[in-house]
Design an enzyme around this catalytic site. Sequence first.
Site, PDB file in Angstrom:
ATOM      1  N   ASP A   5       0.869  -1.163   0.000  1.00 18.09           N
ATOM      2  CA  ASP A   5       0.000   0.000   0.000  1.00 18.09           C
ATOM      3  C   ASP A   5       0.915   1.225   0.000  1.00 18.09           C
ATOM      4  OD1 ASP A   5      -2.438   1.503   0.291  1.00 18.09           O
ATOM      5  OD2 ASP A   5      -1.888   1.792   2.395  1.00 18.09           O
ATOM      6  N   ARG A   6       0.409   2.366  -0.421  1.00 17.43           N
ATOM      7  CA  ARG A   6       1.245   3.565  -0.477  1.00 17.43           C
ATOM      8  C   ARG A   6       1.186   4.366   0.822  1.00 17.43           C
ATOM      9  NH1 ARG A   6       0.336   8.878  -4.174  1.00 17.43           N
ATOM     10  NH2 ARG A   6      -0.609   9.536  -2.215  1.00 17.43           N
ATOM     11  N   ASP A   7       0.044   5.015   1.080  1.00 18.83           N
ATOM     12  CA  ASP A   7      -0.054   5.931   2.217  1.00 18.83           C
ATOM     13  C   ASP A   7      -0.052   5.160   3.530  1.00 18.83           C
ATOM     14  OD1 ASP A   7      -0.352   8.077   0.354  1.00 18.83           O
ATOM     15  OD2 ASP A   7      -2.455   7.524   0.121  1.00 18.83           O
ATOM     16  N   THR A  53      -2.441   1.074  -4.733  1.00 10.18           N
ATOM     17  CA  THR A  53      -2.970   2.128  -3.873  1.00 10.18           C
ATOM     18  C   THR A  53      -4.332   2.642  -4.320  1.00 10.18           C
ATOM     19  OG1 THR A  53      -2.505   4.336  -2.948  1.00 10.18           O
ATOM     20  CG2 THR A  53      -1.602   3.878  -5.127  1.00 10.18           C
ATOM     21  N   GLN A  55      -6.699   5.753  -4.411  1.00  8.12           N
ATOM     22  CA  GLN A  55      -6.577   7.211  -4.334  1.00  8.12           C
ATOM     23  C   GLN A  55      -7.934   7.856  -4.672  1.00  8.12           C
ATOM     24  OE1 GLN A  55      -3.881   8.969  -3.208  1.00  8.12           O
ATOM     25  NE2 GLN A  55      -2.991   6.976  -2.746  1.00  8.12           N
ATOM     26  N   CYS A  87      -5.960   2.856  -8.112  1.00  8.55           N
ATOM     27  CA  CYS A  87      -7.406   2.947  -8.298  1.00  8.55           C
ATOM     28  C   CYS A  87      -7.818   4.354  -7.892  1.00  8.55           C
ATOM     29  CB  CYS A  87      -8.147   1.922  -7.440  1.00  8.55           C
ATOM     30  SG  CYS A  87      -9.941   2.170  -7.489  1.00  8.55           S
ATOM     31  N   CYS A  95     -16.049  -0.425  -8.554  1.00  8.42           N
ATOM     32  CA  CYS A  95     -15.096  -0.943  -9.535  1.00  8.42           C
ATOM     33  C   CYS A  95     -14.466  -2.241  -9.025  1.00  8.42           C
ATOM     34  CB  CYS A  95     -14.015   0.099  -9.793  1.00  8.42           C
ATOM     35  SG  CYS A  95     -13.001   0.406  -8.320  1.00  8.42           S
ATOM     36  N   CYS A  97     -11.170  -2.651  -9.015  1.00 12.04           N
ATOM     37  CA  CYS A  97      -9.787  -2.389  -8.603  1.00 12.04           C
ATOM     38  C   CYS A  97      -9.664  -1.789  -7.202  1.00 12.04           C
ATOM     39  CB  CYS A  97      -9.093  -1.488  -9.626  1.00 12.04           C
ATOM     40  SG  CYS A  97      -9.905   0.073 -10.004  1.00 12.04           S
ATOM     41  N   ARG A  98     -10.735  -1.243  -6.650  1.00 11.61           N
ATOM     42  CA  ARG A  98     -10.627  -0.585  -5.342  1.00 11.61           C
ATOM     43  C   ARG A  98     -10.557  -1.629  -4.233  1.00 11.61           C
ATOM     44  NH1 ARG A  98     -10.939   3.955  -2.408  1.00 11.61           N
ATOM     45  NH2 ARG A  98     -12.316   4.054  -0.623  1.00 11.61           N
ATOM     46  N   ASP A 124      -1.622  -0.960   5.860  1.00 10.60           N
ATOM     47  CA  ASP A 124      -1.924  -0.422   7.192  1.00 10.60           C
ATOM     48  C   ASP A 124      -3.420  -0.288   7.451  1.00 10.60           C
ATOM     49  OD1 ASP A 124      -2.209   1.669   5.321  1.00 10.60           O
ATOM     50  OD2 ASP A 124      -1.720   3.193   6.820  1.00 10.60           O
TER      51      ASP A 124
END
Length: 175
Positions: A5-7, A53, A55, A87, A95, A97-98, A124
Site C-alpha cells: 500500500d502507499r499511504d 494504492t 486514491q 485505483c 469498480c 480495482c478498489r 496499514d
Amino acid sequence: AIFLDRDGVINKSFIRNGLPFSPTSFAQLEILSGVKESIFRLQKLNFVCLVVTNQPDVSRGQIKKEIVVTMNSYLKDELKLDDIFVCYHDDHDNCRCRKPKSGLLLDAGKKWDVDLKESYMIGDRWKDIEAGSRIGCKTIFIDYNYKEKKPPNPNFTTDSLLNAVHLIEQTYDKK
C-alpha cells in the site's frame, strides 16, 4: 512479489480524528523512515516491489490526478519501485480495482507474472489485508491503531515496513 500500500506504508499519512488521510500536495509527500532500505532488501531477495494504492480523493475532487501521478513518479524513482498501480475510484463506483477488491493486485500480478501464493501484501488498513487474502497472498498488517476496524486475519502484524521485511527475511531463512 511484494504488494505495498502507499499511504502509511511508503509515505506518511496524516491522522485526523484517529483516521489516516493521504497527502494532498507534493509538498506534503514524505517517505517514511526505513522504506528505502526495506525496498532494497526486498529486491535483494528477488521480490518485485509493486505499489497498489486506492486514491479516491481524485474522484472526490480533493486532489488532481496529475498531482498523484507526480507523487507516484517521484516515489518510483526515489525508491526504485518496480511499478505502481492506482485505483482512482470511490466506493460508490463499485469498480473491481478498489481495495478490498483484488483487481489491482491481480492486474499487477499478471503484468509481472508473479506467483500470488508466494507473494505478500503489506498494508496499514483492513482493506489492504482483505485484498491480499482474497487472492491467497500472505498478508502483513502494519498496525498504527487507527480508529477503524482491524483486519480479522493477517498472517503477521507489525509496526513498520522495516519490521515487515524482517518477518519476510526470517521466513526465507527457514526455507
